[in-house]
Design a protein around this motif. Structure first.
Motif, PDB file in Angstrom:
ATOM      1  N   SER A 337      43.253 -63.449  26.377  1.00  0.00           N
ATOM      2  CA  SER A 337      43.399 -62.255  27.063  1.00  0.00           C
ATOM      3  C   SER A 337      44.723 -61.484  26.753  1.00  0.00           C
ATOM      4  N   GLU A 338      45.765 -62.246  26.431  1.00  0.00           N
ATOM      5  CA  GLU A 338      47.174 -61.808  26.375  1.00  0.00           C
ATOM      6  C   GLU A 338      47.596 -61.541  25.131  1.00  0.00           C
ATOM      7  N   ALA A 339      47.043 -62.444  23.799  1.00  0.00           N
ATOM      8  CA  ALA A 339      47.723 -62.292  22.511  1.00  0.00           C
ATOM      9  C   ALA A 339      46.656 -61.961  21.744  1.00  0.00           C
ATOM     10  N   THR A 340      45.396 -61.436  22.141  1.00  0.00           N
ATOM     11  CA  THR A 340      44.345 -60.933  21.109  1.00  0.00           C
ATOM     12  C   THR A 340      43.540 -59.670  21.975  1.00  0.00           C
ATOM     13  N   ASP A 341      43.016 -58.882  21.174  1.00  0.00           N
ATOM     14  CA  ASP A 341      42.025 -58.038  21.980  1.00  0.00           C
ATOM     15  C   ASP A 341      40.647 -58.311  21.626  1.00  0.00           C
ATOM     16  N   ALA A 342      40.408 -59.490  21.777  1.00  0.00           N
ATOM     17  CA  ALA A 342      38.906 -60.149  21.578  1.00  0.00           C
ATOM     18  C   ALA A 342      38.112 -59.456  22.635  1.00  0.00           C
ATOM     19  N   PRO A 343      36.993 -58.964  22.694  1.00  0.00           N
ATOM     20  CA  PRO A 343      36.088 -58.321  23.731  1.00  0.00           C
ATOM     21  C   PRO A 343      35.750 -59.547  24.727  1.00  0.00           C
ATOM     22  N   PRO A 344      35.754 -59.399  25.908  1.00  0.00           N
ATOM     23  CA  PRO A 344      35.287 -60.398  26.893  1.00  0.00           C
ATOM     24  C   PRO A 344      34.259 -61.413  26.600  1.00  0.00           C
ATOM     25  N   ASP A 345      33.056 -60.748  25.858  1.00  0.00           N
ATOM     26  CA  ASP A 345      31.961 -61.328  25.567  1.00  0.00           C
ATOM     27  C   ASP A 345      32.172 -62.304  24.512  1.00  0.00           C
ATOM     28  N   VAL A 346      33.143 -62.069  23.622  1.00  0.00           N
ATOM     29  CA  VAL A 346      33.571 -62.971  22.628  1.00  0.00           C
ATOM     30  C   VAL A 346      34.431 -64.079  23.285  1.00  0.00           C
ATOM     31  N   ALA A 347      35.375 -63.645  24.017  1.00  0.00           N
ATOM     32  CA  ALA A 347      36.264 -64.505  24.657  1.00  0.00           C
ATOM     33  C   ALA A 347      35.529 -65.552  25.406  1.00  0.00           C
ATOM     34  N   ARG A 372      34.259 -65.691  16.201  1.00  0.00           N
ATOM     35  CA  ARG A 372      35.190 -66.825  16.979  1.00  0.00           C
ATOM     36  C   ARG A 372      35.881 -67.453  15.988  1.00  0.00           C
ATOM     37  N   ARG A 373      35.317 -67.558  14.706  1.00  0.00           N
ATOM     38  CA  ARG A 373      35.872 -68.501  13.736  1.00  0.00           C
ATOM     39  C   ARG A 373      37.345 -68.138  13.397  1.00  0.00           C
ATOM     40  N   ALA A 374      37.255 -66.436  13.248  1.00  0.00           N
ATOM     41  CA  ALA A 374      38.735 -65.764  13.040  1.00  0.00           C
ATOM     42  C   ALA A 374      39.531 -66.210  14.145  1.00  0.00           C
ATOM     43  N   LEU A 375      38.995 -66.096  15.326  1.00  0.00           N
ATOM     44  CA  LEU A 375      40.007 -66.337  16.223  1.00  0.00           C
ATOM     45  C   LEU A 375      40.472 -67.731  16.686  1.00  0.00           C
ATOM     46  N   MET A 376      39.741 -68.656  16.158  1.00  0.00           N
ATOM     47  CA  MET A 376      39.894 -70.185  16.607  1.00  0.00           C
ATOM     48  C   MET A 376      41.109 -70.473  15.303  1.00  0.00           C
ATOM     49  N   GLU A 377      40.796 -69.740  13.995  1.00  0.00           N
ATOM     50  CA  GLU A 377      41.741 -70.177  12.913  1.00  0.00           C
ATOM     51  C   GLU A 377      43.315 -69.681  13.633  1.00  0.00           C
ATOM     52  N   ARG A 378      43.196 -68.574  14.037  1.00  0.00           N
ATOM     53  CA  ARG A 378      44.464 -67.914  14.700  1.00  0.00           C
ATOM     54  C   ARG A 378      44.819 -68.540  15.836  1.00  0.00           C
ATOM     55  N   THR A 384      49.908 -74.992  16.161  1.00  0.00           N
ATOM     56  CA  THR A 384      50.786 -75.728  15.184  1.00  0.00           C
ATOM     57  C   THR A 384      52.276 -74.911  15.034  1.00  0.00           C
ATOM     58  N   GLY A 385      52.540 -73.876  15.755  1.00  0.00           N
ATOM     59  CA  GLY A 385      53.868 -73.183  15.450  1.00  0.00           C
ATOM     60  C   GLY A 385      53.781 -72.363  14.439  1.00  0.00           C
ATOM     61  N   ASN A 386      52.763 -71.760  13.792  1.00  0.00           N
ATOM     62  CA  ASN A 386      53.119 -71.217  12.483  1.00  0.00           C
ATOM     63  C   ASN A 386      53.074 -69.642  12.926  1.00  0.00           C
ATOM     64  N   SER A 387      52.738 -69.195  14.203  1.00  0.00           N
ATOM     65  CA  SER A 387      52.866 -67.790  14.147  1.00  0.00           C
ATOM     66  C   SER A 387      52.553 -67.428  16.069  1.00  0.00           C
ATOM     67  N   GLY A 388      52.977 -66.270  16.483  1.00  0.00           N
ATOM     68  CA  GLY A 388      52.805 -65.871  17.713  1.00  0.00           C
ATOM     69  C   GLY A 388      52.441 -64.429  17.905  1.00  0.00           C
ATOM     70  N   LYS A 389      51.816 -63.821  16.753  1.00  0.00           N
ATOM     71  CA  LYS A 389      51.726 -62.300  16.804  1.00  0.00           C
ATOM     72  C   LYS A 389      50.400 -62.026  17.396  1.00  0.00           C
ATOM     73  N   LEU A 390      50.297 -60.954  17.927  1.00  0.00           N
ATOM     74  CA  LEU A 390      49.122 -60.424  18.271  1.00  0.00           C
ATOM     75  C   LEU A 390      47.914 -60.223  17.344  1.00  0.00           C
ATOM     76  N   VAL A 391      46.888 -61.005  17.885  1.00  0.00           N
ATOM     77  CA  VAL A 391      45.706 -60.698  16.907  1.00  0.00           C
ATOM     78  C   VAL A 391      44.972 -59.346  17.260  1.00  0.00           C
ATOM     79  N   GLN A 392      44.704 -58.673  16.096  1.00  0.00           N
ATOM     80  CA  GLN A 392      43.855 -57.675  15.968  1.00  0.00           C
ATOM     81  C   GLN A 392      42.508 -57.847  15.795  1.00  0.00           C
ATOM     82  N   PHE A 393      41.496 -57.680  16.686  1.00  0.00           N
ATOM     83  CA  PHE A 393      40.164 -57.924  16.479  1.00  0.00           C
ATOM     84  C   PHE A 393      39.501 -56.834  15.785  1.00  0.00           C
ATOM     85  N   ALA A 394      39.175 -56.947  14.439  1.00  0.00           N
ATOM     86  CA  ALA A 394      38.884 -55.842  13.428  1.00  0.00           C
ATOM     87  C   ALA A 394      37.472 -55.723  13.343  1.00  0.00           C
ATOM     88  N   LEU A 395      36.672 -57.093  13.493  1.00  0.00           N
ATOM     89  CA  LEU A 395      35.464 -56.999  13.181  1.00  0.00           C
ATOM     90  C   LEU A 395      34.494 -55.994  13.908  1.00  0.00           C
TER      91      LEU A 395
END
Length: 402
Positions: A337-347, A372-378, A384-395
């Motif tokens: 909810s806070e770090a991605t713009d994933a639609p509620p149904d997907v989340a 979901r695969r893209a989200l879970m990779e992110r 693992t501490g590699n990134s904390g940027k906002l995820v743009q849900f472009a699909l």
């Protein structure tokens, strides 16, 4: 009459899945999962009937043949074997109509709706633990709202969920008793609720870790132990404890974990599988734990079976942490909810939550696997501490996925 006794006892274990005739209407149905049941086909008054005779594990070939002969004898007399069995059950219930007897009969009648035929006994346990010790020997027709109130009062405000389940089970038992022809008060449970009043129990949510703190905790799971690896995979996938503990090598299909429906929380007896996309980090954890597998299960316990439900929680308790493993599902959902713009149904689907009405779910033929695969990779990158940027849900959201 068709030939009888076609099956051989010695060859039954090797029979393939399917229906196998022993002759005279007796059949053995072997399922793909290895289970098998006997059933009888008869025609009574021009109407074809099928009657279950029990599981192969409980009923031998000889016993099944004896039961089949009794069925054929009833048919020759113009009687319906199924109705005759129901009549005998009703008579037996009237002869021994204690609350325990009727409750056990109600449980037996519902087993087909429960997971694994109710073998775990969870449906019956609220009655067994909190009702039957006091009321089990009382005739069901004599049990009234005052009896129920006095029995459940000790747990009504302290174990509210258990008390609610016990009350609901009792209501089902009374309906079953009425179906047996017994004179019971079908409103007794509602009356008991009125006498008990509203529960004062205040449910508390499981403490969850802030998603920003998850990377530090994940990094602390540095030992290649079963417990550390189990917690890692639990965090990475957002699954519940049970499907993870019973993760079998056969459930892994490349980059996807397919959880059998029987391991999913939801409607008892569910057969719908759930696909979990595995991030690169998740696949790495699985490869680390694979050498420790026993009988195909990736998280075996020290002695037998799989790790217990409390194994991971104890690690957090020993560290004097208030959070618990189940709370990582909340951490993941909050991150979505806070770090991605994933639609509620997907989340919500990430957590295997049903969304929308039954009609909407019937028409929605997607589980959003690739989204979901893209989200879970992110999520894995964050954990693992590699990134904390906002995820743009472009699909695109209107892509049909089957």
């Amino acid at each position: 009459m068709p030939a009888l006794h076609k099956l051989l006892h010695s060859r039954i274990p090797g029979l393939p899945p399917g229906k196998h005739s022993d002759g005279g209407g007796l059949w053995l149905h072997k399922r793909d999962d290895g289970g098998a049941q006997w059933f009888m086909r008869v025609t009574v008054h021009g109407r074809r009937r099928e009657m279950g005779l029990g599981r192969l594990s409980d009923v031998s070939l000889k016993e099944a043949r004896l039961a089949a002969e009794k069925c054929r004898a009833l048919v020759r007399e113009g009687k319906d074997p199924i109705k005759e069995r129901e009549r005998q059950r009703r008579e037996a219930a009237r002869a021994d109509n204690t609350l325990r007897t009727v409750a056990e009969d109600a449980f037996e009648a519902r087993k087909a709706e429960l997971r694994k035929d109710g073998k775990a006994g969870r449906w019956f346990s609220p009655l067994e633990l909190h009702v039957l010790p006091k009321l089990g020997k009382v005739p069901v027709e004599d049990v009234n709202q005052q009896d129920i109130k006095e029995t459940l009062a000790p747990i009504w405000h302290t174990k509210a969920d258990t008390a609610r389940k016990a009350m609901n089970r009792l209501n089902i038992v009374f309906k079953h008793a009425a179906a047996l022809g017994l004179d019971v008060d079908l409103q007794s449970t509602d009356k008991a609720r009125a006498l008990l009043g509203k529960s004062r129990h205040q449910p508390t949510n499981i403490v969850a870790m802030d998603w920003r703190d998850v990377p530090a905790f994940y990094a602390s799971l540095a030992e290649p132990t079963i417990t550390h690896l189990a917690l890692k995979l639990l965090i990475l996938t957002g699954t519940r404890s049970k499907p993870l503990r019973f993760l079998h090598e056969d459930h892994i299909d490349g980059e996807t974990w397919i959880i059998p429906g029987e391991l999913m929380k939801g409607l008892e007896g569910s057969t719908q599988d759930f696909r979990v996309p595995l991030s690169s980090e998740s696949q790495s954890v699985i490869e680390q734990v694979r050498p420790r597998a026993r009988d195909g299960y990736l998280f075996p316990s020290v002695r037998k079976g799989v790790i217990s439900d409390a194994t991971m929680a104890r690690l957090m308790e020993r560290r004097e942490m208030p959070e618990r493993p189940h709370g990582f599902r909340s951490s993941l959902r909050t991150w979505l909810s806070e770090a991605t713009d994933a639609p509620p149904d997907v989340a919500e689907t990430v957590l295997a939550h049903a969304t929308g009405s039954a009609v909407e779910r019937a028409y929605r033929r997607t589980d959003f696997l690739e989204q979901r695969r893209a989200l879970m990779e992110r999520w894995a990158q964050h954990v693992t501490g590699n990134s904390g940027k906002l995820v743009q849900f472009a699909l695109p959201l209107n892509v049909a996925e089957t």
